[in-house]
Design an enzyme around this catalytic site. Structure first.
Site, short mmCIF file in Angstrom:
data_model
loop_
_atom_site.label_atom_id
_atom_site.label_comp_id
_atom_site.label_asym_id
_atom_site.label_seq_id
_atom_site.Cartn_x
_atom_site.Cartn_y
_atom_site.Cartn_z
N HIS A 100 23.20 4.77 -19.31
CA HIS A 100 22.15 4.93 -18.30
C HIS A 100 22.39 3.99 -17.11
CE1 HIS A 100 19.14 6.90 -21.32
NE2 HIS A 100 20.11 7.70 -20.93
N ASP A 150 0.82 -1.21 0.00
CA ASP A 150 0.00 0.00 0.00
C ASP A 150 0.86 1.27 0.00
OD1 ASP A 150 1.01 -0.42 2.47
OD2 ASP A 150 -0.85 -0.04 3.56
N HIS A 157 18.44 17.27 -26.24
CA HIS A 157 16.99 17.07 -26.19
C HIS A 157 16.39 18.34 -25.61
CE1 HIS A 157 17.41 16.21 -21.83
NE2 HIS A 157 18.41 15.43 -22.16
N ARG A 215 31.19 12.53 -20.18
CA ARG A 215 30.08 13.27 -20.77
C ARG A 215 30.02 14.61 -20.04
NH1 ARG A 215 26.36 9.69 -20.62
NH2 ARG A 215 25.18 10.15 -18.73
N GLU A 273 27.45 17.88 -19.79
CA GLU A 273 26.10 18.29 -20.18
C GLU A 273 25.66 19.56 -19.46
OE1 GLU A 273 22.98 15.54 -18.99
OE2 GLU A 273 21.64 16.37 -20.51
N HIS A 275 13.10 15.11 -20.75
CA HIS A 275 13.11 15.00 -22.22
C HIS A 275 11.82 15.66 -22.66
CE1 HIS A 275 15.96 11.27 -22.02
NE2 HIS A 275 16.56 12.39 -21.69
N ASP A 296 19.25 19.21 -15.90
CA ASP A 296 19.88 17.97 -16.38
C ASP A 296 21.37 18.29 -16.62
OD1 ASP A 296 20.58 15.62 -17.61
OD2 ASP A 296 19.14 15.75 -19.24
N HIS A 347 25.17 8.47 -28.91
CA HIS A 347 23.86 9.07 -28.62
C HIS A 347 23.78 10.47 -29.21
CE1 HIS A 347 25.60 11.56 -25.39
NE2 HIS A 347 26.23 10.48 -24.94
N GLU A 353 25.07 17.74 -24.64
CA GLU A 353 25.70 16.70 -23.85
C GLU A 353 26.50 15.69 -24.66
OE1 GLU A 353 22.89 13.82 -22.20
OE2 GLU A 353 21.23 15.03 -22.92
N ASP A 357 25.46 12.12 -13.78
CA ASP A 357 24.40 12.74 -14.58
C ASP A 357 23.21 12.86 -13.64
OD1 ASP A 357 22.37 13.41 -16.36
OD2 ASP A 357 22.99 11.97 -17.90
N TYR A 368 32.97 7.34 -24.84
CA TYR A 368 32.86 6.21 -23.91
C TYR A 368 33.74 5.06 -24.40
CZ TYR A 368 28.80 9.11 -23.13
OH TYR A 368 27.96 10.19 -22.93
MN LIG Z 1 20.20 14.92 -20.82
#
Ligand SMILES: [Mn+2]
Length: 457
Positions: free
Chosen positions: A256, A51, A369, A423, A425, A376, A284, A365, A399, A273, A403
């Site tokens: 991710h 619950d 965005h 990265r 960003e 996003h 972001d 990538h 960004e 990130d 890698y």
């Molecule tokens: Mn982003």
């Protein structure tokens, strides 16, 4: 530590005003026909266990057009005798429920303090909505958010022939208003920018806190995560706008990554990130830094290429440029850099090819965005198949990354760069005077980062 950081934050901005939300409603209605019925549903609550619910976050279009943040809510708007009316269905006051779950504005609170003409208990939704539907000729509704509303709408459409024949009324079609709303949400107002700037400042300070705590002290990824997310709440945001990614060493090469439980080791690059959400608006930010406070030469080489690519891409965030100009600029700088290092053995042109080019082995990538109420954010990138041109008030992330996952079986990772994941960003506002970096409080040059990492020892 948080108290000291908090003093570096500016004042919290005023929330987006009811007057502004009324303006949004009017702007949307001006695109409708008189027989249109707009229905916006709150997201359903979701279960964590038994619950226990997940923290509630409503659907962004409803938030944008009503300001309402509670679950079990539906907004309907229709034109009655030449005037648009807005009705909000909300959870009614209920002392027992409020003792257990928290206070509710209720129907009276909703109509008094929110920018709607009428409020009703959500218990009346079925009857009232059926009545609104019967008066409409087209239903502007996104299916799939609230099943009981979908059911009413579908039922009404199914029996439209009968009703039309008998009374000459009733809806004849359903249309998703999401694209119309997305077009509006793409352009941020000054008040929206103020919310996003606050989310960005909080997020920047949180990243700095993680950098300070790092520095070869065997911090764990989850400890850095807790500092970041702890400050998000300390500073008065609702928390993260997306689950934080904190990856050290080879984990930094997983786009991710979400376990966030390894040790950050000496010699690792830590990639974080993470961004806060403030009054529904997202930040972001990604930063990548050496855990022991000093980049190795190899790490520096890769880092500087990514930073150069990021700055080149930010420079392309100008009014009139296609939305993908930053991506193309970033890809070019990344490829040129890797050619110089001998990682890419093709010509620049060949390396950028989406099928056979070598760049996609290390940069797989997109660079950008939209960002806003959704991290996003909504907005078609290729309206009518053509890249959208940037306009003043649009916000997008920049960004780029590289890698080098030595664990990957699909490529041969250059040994020198094994398990370096970088990265960088930032969140950019496009203005007629050029790009504005909303996340500019977060340091990113090699010198700045080396001076900060581990500095709270
Ligand atoms: Mn982003």
């Amino acid at each position: 530590m948080f108290a000291e950081m908090f003093t570096q934050l500016g004042d919290m901005p005023e929330p987006v005003s009811n007057a502004e939300i009324n303006d949004r409603q009017r702007a949307l209605f001006s695109k409708f026909d008189n027989g249109d019925l707009l229905i916006l549903c709150a997201s359903p609550e979701t279960i964590h266990s038994n619950d226990v619910h997940h923290p509630y976050r409503t659907q962004s279009n409803l938030l944008y057009l009503s300001g309402w943040t509670e679950p079990d809510a539906v907004m309907c708007s229709l034109n009655i005798n030449g005037k648009w009316e807005t009705h909000l269905f909300v959870q009614p006051k209920d002392t027992l429920k409020e003792i257990w779950e928290g206070r509710r504005p209720g129907v009276e609170g909703a109509v008094e303090n929110w920018p709607v003409d009428y409020a009703h208990s959500v218990d009346e939704l079925q009857a009232k909505l059926a009545d609104f539907i019967a008066q409409s000729s087209k239903i502007m509704h996104r299916m799939g958010i609230m099943p009981e509303v979908d059911e009413l709408v579908v039922k009404a459409i199914k029996k439209r022939d009968r009703a039309r024949q008998r009374y000459g009324t009733g809806p004849i079609s359903i249309e998703d208003p999401s694209n119309l709303i997305a077009e509006m949400r793409l352009i941020k107002s000054d008040s929206e920018i103020a919310q996003m700037k606050f989310a960005s400042d909080v997020s920047s300070l949180a990243h700095i806190a993680a950098m300070k705590h790092g520095g070869g002290n065997n911090a764990k990824e989850n400890q850095l995560q807790s500092l970041i997310e702890g400050f998000f709440r300390y500073a008065g945001t609702s928390g993260w706008s997306y689950p934080s990614i904190v990856g050290s060493g080879e984990n930094a090469t997983i786009l991710h990554y979400k376990q966030n439980e390894d040790y950050c080791k000496d010699g690792d690059v830590v990639l974080i990130d993470a961004g806060a959400e403030f009054r529904g608006y997202a930040a972001d930010i990604t930063r990548s830094w050496p855990n022991n406070g000093q980049f190795t030469d190899a790490q520096k080489e890769i880092y500087q290429i990514v930073l150069d690519a990021q700055i080149a891409a930010i420079d392309e965030c100008v009014v009139g440029n296609p939305y993908n100009a930053p991506h193309e600029a970033a890809r070019k700088v990344l490829a040129e850099g890797l050619i110089k290092l001998g990682v890419i053995t093709q010509s620049l042109e060949d390396s950028l090819d989406m099928t056979d080019g070598q760049l996609k082995d290390w940069y797989m990538h997109n660079t950008s965005h939209w960002i806003g109420l959704d991290v996003h954010d909504v907005g078609v990138y290729l309206p009518n198949g053509e890249p959208r041109l940037l306009e003043s008030g649009m916000c997008l992330t920049i960004e780029p990354g590289l890698y080098f996952g030595a664990w990957r079986p699909d490529v041969e990772c250059p040994e020198k760069y094994a398990n370096i994941g970088i990265r960088i960003e930032d969140d950019i506002l496009v203005t007629k005077d050029g790009p504005v970096v909303l996340t500019d409080m977060c340091p990113k040059t090699i010198a700045e980062i080396e001076s900060i990492v581990g500095s709270d020892k």
